[in-house]
Design an enzyme around this catalytic site. Structure first.
Site: not given
Ligand code: PA5
Length: 469
Positions: A320, A341, A456
């Protein structure tokens, strides 16, 4: 602060004639790495504190950097009133009140807590009796998917024994993530049905932003304990906030040692020279292997089952943070020897686009189990009867590294003295720092995840379209 046994990084398995890199190349990068360290520690932190952030640095979620020190300092100054003190107080209250806790959250809002549980708690923790768990509640993770059967499965499990009280920790920085929100609604409803609306304020603990849908819901429910995902700290960089610390404290994990170890990694990162700096060296070696040798796949080989979730946490952090502008290595966690394996064939003879970063635990929590002698020697193991399971693991690690080396395939070793709070505090901080340093080196903003917003948006839009039969 107690003496912290450091985690170490050994890149020598990447200094190989063909397909590898040279120590000289790493040394040549040293001054650039020092410049980037200054950018991260001086420029970025200054901009972050001033709030005056240039467009090309937005978002700048540098709040994670000094969070361990900040929390520890406040705890030292006023234990009861500090955030850490409040986290410990809430954890201890809930430990006494409930025997099970459901942690709802997705991505950065749950992966760190799960990694802490799987690394620091005994295997099969949830299966043990309350006494064997030291009076700590069982912990279940949901809200990290929209999988009907698993949501229903956990609801069934909770309903199957009404004598075991439970609570909810719901974690969402934005407060609006659909997977978490939908599950929260269902689990809240179930809990309300069991204990009544009046008790929800005691049994539901939200960890969220100052405002947002979850914050408003928490007001309405009247949650007596609630925690902030601090502004300026991104989800995947939030493991050392209440996001990771509250579930960890509930499990009896030593969160003070965890934070002290993270702070020790910060010290190391600030002061150690390139060549002796695990953060800078890890980045330099992996970056050079990708740039010079096309190692676009970064395999994290965890040589302990307890570290699988740490690997998945890192997969998310790297993917990310740096998977932007058609760049960023592909992270892949494997657990060995299990995955030898399933994947070793490809890693040994497939495309030369991988580096294997081994994550090795140097000492096991339990006494070594010997192979032992048997009157039934059809399996021919009597000849290694005095060998232990750790001996076999060590042979597997050395044998695998040797096999890769013989075929000029790069490896590195990250050594953890043990799978515990001290190692994990350092490792989490090391990986977060390394990801930011690598981002700056590649010219990629490691913070934010604009690409994730697209699914989303589509999902929410589709859900609001009229249902056609
Ligand atoms: O690293 C990040 O920002 C994302 O992985 C969020 O943690 C994830 O999308 C969850 O978001 P939120 O905490 O707003 O529900």
């Amino acid at each position: 602060m107690p003496k912290i046994r450091p985690i170490t990084f050994d890149p020598s398995g990447s200094y190989i004639d063909q397909n590898g890199i040279t120590q000289e190349q790493v040394s040549q990068l040293a001054s650039r790495m020092e410049e980037i360290r200054d950018e991260v520690l001086k420029t970025d932190l200054k901009l972050y504190v001033s709030g005056d952030i240039p467009a090309d640095k937005i978002p700048l979620d540098a709040g994670f950097l000094e969070m361990p020190e900040r929390l520890l300092d406040a705890y030292q100054t006023d234990r009861a009133a500090s955030e850490l003190g409040q986290i410990l107080e809430t954890a201890s209250r809930l430990q006494q009140e409930v025997d099970r806790v459901v942690v709802l959250g997705i991505g950065g809002s749950y992966m760190g807590a799960r990694a802490l549980m799987e690394t620091c708690c005994q295997p099969y923790f949830n299966e043990f009796t309350r006494a064997q768990r030291g009076g700590r509640p069982r912990m279940y993770f949901e809200g990290n998917n929209v999988d009907n059967d698993w949501t229903q499965g956990l609801l069934n499990l909770l309903a199957s024994d009404k004598n075991q009280p439970w609570s909810i920790i719901v974690i969402s920085k934005s407060g609006g993530t659909l997977e978490t929100a939908v599950n929260f609604r269902r689990f809240l409803d179930e809990l309300k049905g069991e204990v009544g609306a009046d008790r929800l304020g005691d049994l539901v603990v939200p960890v969220t932003g100052e405002t947002g849908k979850l914050a408003s819901l928490a007001d309405t429910i009247g949650c007596q304990s609630r925690f902030l995902v601090p502004p300026g700290v991104g989800g995947r960089f939030s493991v050392f906030s209440a996001v990771g610390l509250l579930p960890a404290a509930m499990l009896g994990i030593d969160v003070v040692t965890l934070l002290e170890s993270a702070a020790a990694m910060n010290d190391h990162f600030r002061n150690a020279a390139p060549g002796d700096n695990v953060v800078l060296d890890y980045v330099a070696v992996n970056y050079l292997l990708e740039k010079e040798r096309g190692c676009h796949t970064r395999v994290l080989s965890a040589w302990s089952k307890s570290l699988e979730s740490v690997g998945l946490w890192y997969d998310q952090l790297l993917a990310e943070s740096l998977g932007k502008h058609e760049l960023g290595a592909l992270p892949l966690t494997v657990v060995n020897t299990r995955d030898l394996h399933s994947r070793a064939q490809q890693h040994q003879e497939g495309r030369r686009d991988k580096v294997m970063n081994n994550l090795i635990v140097d000492s096991w929590r339990t006494d070594p189990i010997a192979v032992g002698t048997s009157e039934w020697n059809e399996d021919e193991l009597n000849e290694i009867s005095d060998r232990t399971i750790p001996d076999i693991m060590s042979a597997a690690i050395r044998g695998t590294n040797l096999a890769y080396k013989e075929d000029f395939r790069s490896t590195t070793n990250i050594h953890l003295p043990a799978a515990d709070e001290t190692a994990l505090g350092q490792l989490f901080q090391m990986f977060m720092l390394a990801t930011v340093v690598e981002g700056r080196l590649l010219g990629i903003n490691p913070y934010g995840q604009p690409g994730v917003e697209k699914y989303k948006k589509n999902m929410n839009q589709l859900l609001r379209e009229p249902v056609t039969t």
